[in-house]
Design a protein around this motif. Structure first.
Motif, PDB file in Angstrom:
ATOM      1  N   UNK A 176       0.787  -1.109   0.115  1.00  0.00           N
ATOM      2  CA  UNK A 176      -0.071   0.064  -0.049  1.00  0.00           C
ATOM      3  C   UNK A 176       0.744   1.291   0.062  1.00  0.00           C
ATOM      4  N   UNK A 177       1.938   1.277   0.810  1.00  0.00           N
ATOM      5  CA  UNK A 177       2.576   2.458   0.866  1.00  0.00           C
ATOM      6  C   UNK A 177       3.455   2.762  -0.461  1.00  0.00           C
ATOM      7  N   UNK A 178       3.868   1.532  -1.183  1.00  0.00           N
ATOM      8  CA  UNK A 178       4.389   1.628  -2.441  1.00  0.00           C
ATOM      9  C   UNK A 178       3.510   2.081  -3.328  1.00  0.00           C
ATOM     10  N   UNK A 179       2.300   1.579  -3.387  1.00  0.00           N
ATOM     11  CA  UNK A 179       1.246   2.112  -4.395  1.00  0.00           C
ATOM     12  C   UNK A 179       0.939   3.700  -4.185  1.00  0.00           C
ATOM     13  N   UNK A 180       0.889   3.889  -2.763  1.00  0.00           N
ATOM     14  CA  UNK A 180       0.571   5.302  -2.635  1.00  0.00           C
ATOM     15  C   UNK A 180       1.719   6.288  -3.109  1.00  0.00           C
ATOM     16  N   UNK A 181       2.774   5.809  -3.420  1.00  0.00           N
ATOM     17  CA  UNK A 181       3.858   6.604  -3.919  1.00  0.00           C
ATOM     18  C   UNK A 181       4.805   7.573  -2.834  1.00  0.00           C
ATOM     19  N   UNK A 182       4.451   6.794  -1.589  1.00  0.00           N
ATOM     20  CA  UNK A 182       5.349   7.450  -0.511  1.00  0.00           C
ATOM     21  C   UNK A 182       6.773   6.932  -0.504  1.00  0.00           C
ATOM     22  N   UNK A 183       7.089   5.760  -1.026  1.00  0.00           N
ATOM     23  CA  UNK A 183       8.313   5.051  -1.241  1.00  0.00           C
ATOM     24  C   UNK A 183       8.639   4.528  -2.808  1.00  0.00           C
ATOM     25  N   UNK A 184       9.510   4.597  -3.263  1.00  0.00           N
ATOM     26  CA  UNK A 184      10.030   3.952  -4.488  1.00  0.00           C
ATOM     27  C   UNK A 184       9.727   2.497  -4.304  1.00  0.00           C
ATOM     28  N   UNK A 185       9.336   1.825  -5.441  1.00  0.00           N
ATOM     29  CA  UNK A 185       9.106   0.415  -5.550  1.00  0.00           C
ATOM     30  C   UNK A 185      10.655  -0.086  -5.624  1.00  0.00           C
ATOM     31  N   UNK A 186      10.792  -0.745  -4.765  1.00  0.00           N
ATOM     32  CA  UNK A 186      12.413  -1.272  -4.952  1.00  0.00           C
ATOM     33  C   UNK A 186      12.580  -2.554  -6.095  1.00  0.00           C
ATOM     34  N   UNK A 187      11.161  -3.015  -6.500  1.00  0.00           N
ATOM     35  CA  UNK A 187      11.322  -4.030  -7.734  1.00  0.00           C
ATOM     36  C   UNK A 187      11.340  -3.426  -9.150  1.00  0.00           C
ATOM     37  N   UNK A 188      10.981  -2.225  -8.967  1.00  0.00           N
ATOM     38  CA  UNK A 188      10.963  -1.265 -10.374  1.00  0.00           C
ATOM     39  C   UNK A 188      12.377  -1.082 -10.693  1.00  0.00           C
ATOM     40  N   UNK A 189      12.810  -1.188 -12.228  1.00  0.00           N
ATOM     41  CA  UNK A 189      14.150  -1.200 -12.770  1.00  0.00           C
ATOM     42  C   UNK A 189      14.248   0.457 -12.541  1.00  0.00           C
ATOM     43  N   UNK A 190      15.889   0.973 -12.401  1.00  0.00           N
ATOM     44  CA  UNK A 190      16.200   2.176 -12.207  1.00  0.00           C
ATOM     45  C   UNK A 190      16.246   2.655 -13.820  1.00  0.00           C
ATOM     46  N   UNK A 191      16.073   4.191 -13.725  1.00  0.00           N
ATOM     47  CA  UNK A 191      15.872   4.866 -14.968  1.00  0.00           C
ATOM     48  C   UNK A 191      17.411   4.480 -15.657  1.00  0.00           C
ATOM     49  N   UNK A 192      17.165   4.517 -16.997  1.00  0.00           N
ATOM     50  CA  UNK A 192      18.231   4.177 -18.057  1.00  0.00           C
ATOM     51  C   UNK A 192      18.429   5.495 -18.928  1.00  0.00           C
ATOM     52  N   UNK A 193      19.569   5.849 -19.341  1.00  0.00           N
ATOM     53  CA  UNK A 193      19.844   6.921 -20.239  1.00  0.00           C
ATOM     54  C   UNK A 193      19.769   6.497 -21.677  1.00  0.00           C
ATOM     55  N   UNK A 194      19.213   6.999 -22.845  1.00  0.00           N
ATOM     56  CA  UNK A 194      19.062   6.851 -24.034  1.00  0.00           C
ATOM     57  C   UNK A 194      19.447   7.901 -24.747  1.00  0.00           C
ATOM     58  N   UNK A 195      20.292   8.080 -25.910  1.00  0.00           N
ATOM     59  CA  UNK A 195      20.451   9.046 -26.785  1.00  0.00           C
ATOM     60  C   UNK A 195      19.331   9.425 -27.671  1.00  0.00           C
ATOM     61  N   UNK A 196      19.294  10.576 -28.258  1.00  0.00           N
ATOM     62  CA  UNK A 196      18.304  10.936 -29.203  1.00  0.00           C
ATOM     63  C   UNK A 196      17.268  11.636 -28.800  1.00  0.00           C
ATOM     64  N   UNK A 197      17.312  11.899 -27.458  1.00  0.00           N
ATOM     65  CA  UNK A 197      15.908  12.650 -26.700  1.00  0.00           C
ATOM     66  C   UNK A 197      16.384  13.931 -26.497  1.00  0.00           C
ATOM     67  N   UNK A 198      15.633  14.835 -26.855  1.00  0.00           N
ATOM     68  CA  UNK A 198      15.722  16.226 -26.307  1.00  0.00           C
ATOM     69  C   UNK A 198      15.447  16.316 -25.043  1.00  0.00           C
ATOM     70  N   UNK A 199      15.556  17.600 -24.029  1.00  0.00           N
ATOM     71  CA  UNK A 199      14.616  17.787 -22.871  1.00  0.00           C
ATOM     72  C   UNK A 199      13.361  17.708 -23.056  1.00  0.00           C
ATOM     73  N   UNK A 200      12.641  17.206 -22.288  1.00  0.00           N
ATOM     74  CA  UNK A 200      11.085  16.958 -22.213  1.00  0.00           C
ATOM     75  C   UNK A 200      10.532  15.455 -21.916  1.00  0.00           C
ATOM     76  N   UNK A 201       9.480  15.396 -21.937  1.00  0.00           N
ATOM     77  CA  UNK A 201       8.762  14.092 -21.541  1.00  0.00           C
ATOM     78  C   UNK A 201       8.080  13.563 -22.898  1.00  0.00           C
ATOM     79  N   UNK A 202       8.394  12.287 -22.969  1.00  0.00           N
ATOM     80  CA  UNK A 202       7.589  11.588 -24.065  1.00  0.00           C
ATOM     81  C   UNK A 202       7.089  10.278 -23.279  1.00  0.00           C
ATOM     82  N   UNK A 203       5.747  10.007 -23.691  1.00  0.00           N
ATOM     83  CA  UNK A 203       4.769   9.148 -22.969  1.00  0.00           C
ATOM     84  C   UNK A 203       4.500   8.124 -24.324  1.00  0.00           C
ATOM     85  N   UNK A 204       4.766   7.033 -23.883  1.00  0.00           N
ATOM     86  CA  UNK A 204       4.384   5.612 -24.938  1.00  0.00           C
ATOM     87  C   UNK A 204       3.465   4.969 -24.187  1.00  0.00           C
ATOM     88  N   UNK A 205       2.246   4.851 -24.611  1.00  0.00           N
ATOM     89  CA  UNK A 205       1.080   4.351 -23.961  1.00  0.00           C
ATOM     90  C   UNK A 205      -0.014   3.670 -24.896  1.00  0.00           C
TER      91      UNK A 205
END
Length: 110
Positions: A13-42
């Motif tokens: 529940x604490x993870x689901x509510x966003x109070x702590x990071x999910x320890x099972x979620x993979x860490x962010x990874x860097x990729x080339x070719x993306x400028x500043x900003x947010x792109x959502x694939x959904x």
């Protein structure tokens, strides 16, 4: 046994509510070719994609969205990012896989 089950549920529940990071979620990874900003694939039917859209709108974070089932460019980019689930975001060049509000907000604020 009951105490362990209670702790497990409380932790989820604490993870689901966003109070702590999910320890099972993979860490962010860097990729080339993306400028500043947010792109959502959904997808249109994904509940976590909807939650991600709501989070971005509530926080006033501009983003570009690609529906990977309707956009050939979106599908191609998603596959190049080794997409295996949605939502998948690229925020300022870092990939976030899945709904992770803490990581999304931390990366978007940089």
């Amino acid at each position: 046994m009951k105490a362990a089950l209670f702790l497990l549920i409380a932790f989820a529940v604490v993870i689901k509510l966003g109070f702590i990071d999910n320890p099972f979620a993979p860490a962010p990874e860097l990729v080339d070719g993306y400028q500043d900003g947010v792109v959502l694939y959904a997808t249109a039917w994904c509940g976590y994609c909807k939650k991600t859209r709501e989070l971005l709108r509530q926080k006033g974070i501009p983003y570009t969205e690609y529906d990977i089932e309707k956009s050939s460019k979106g599908k191609r980019d998603y596959e190049q990012l080794n997409g295996r689930g949605v939502p998948l975001l690229v925020i300022n060049g870092e990939v976030v896989r899945g709904y992770n509000p803490n990581a999304i907000l931390a990366l978007a604020s940089r």
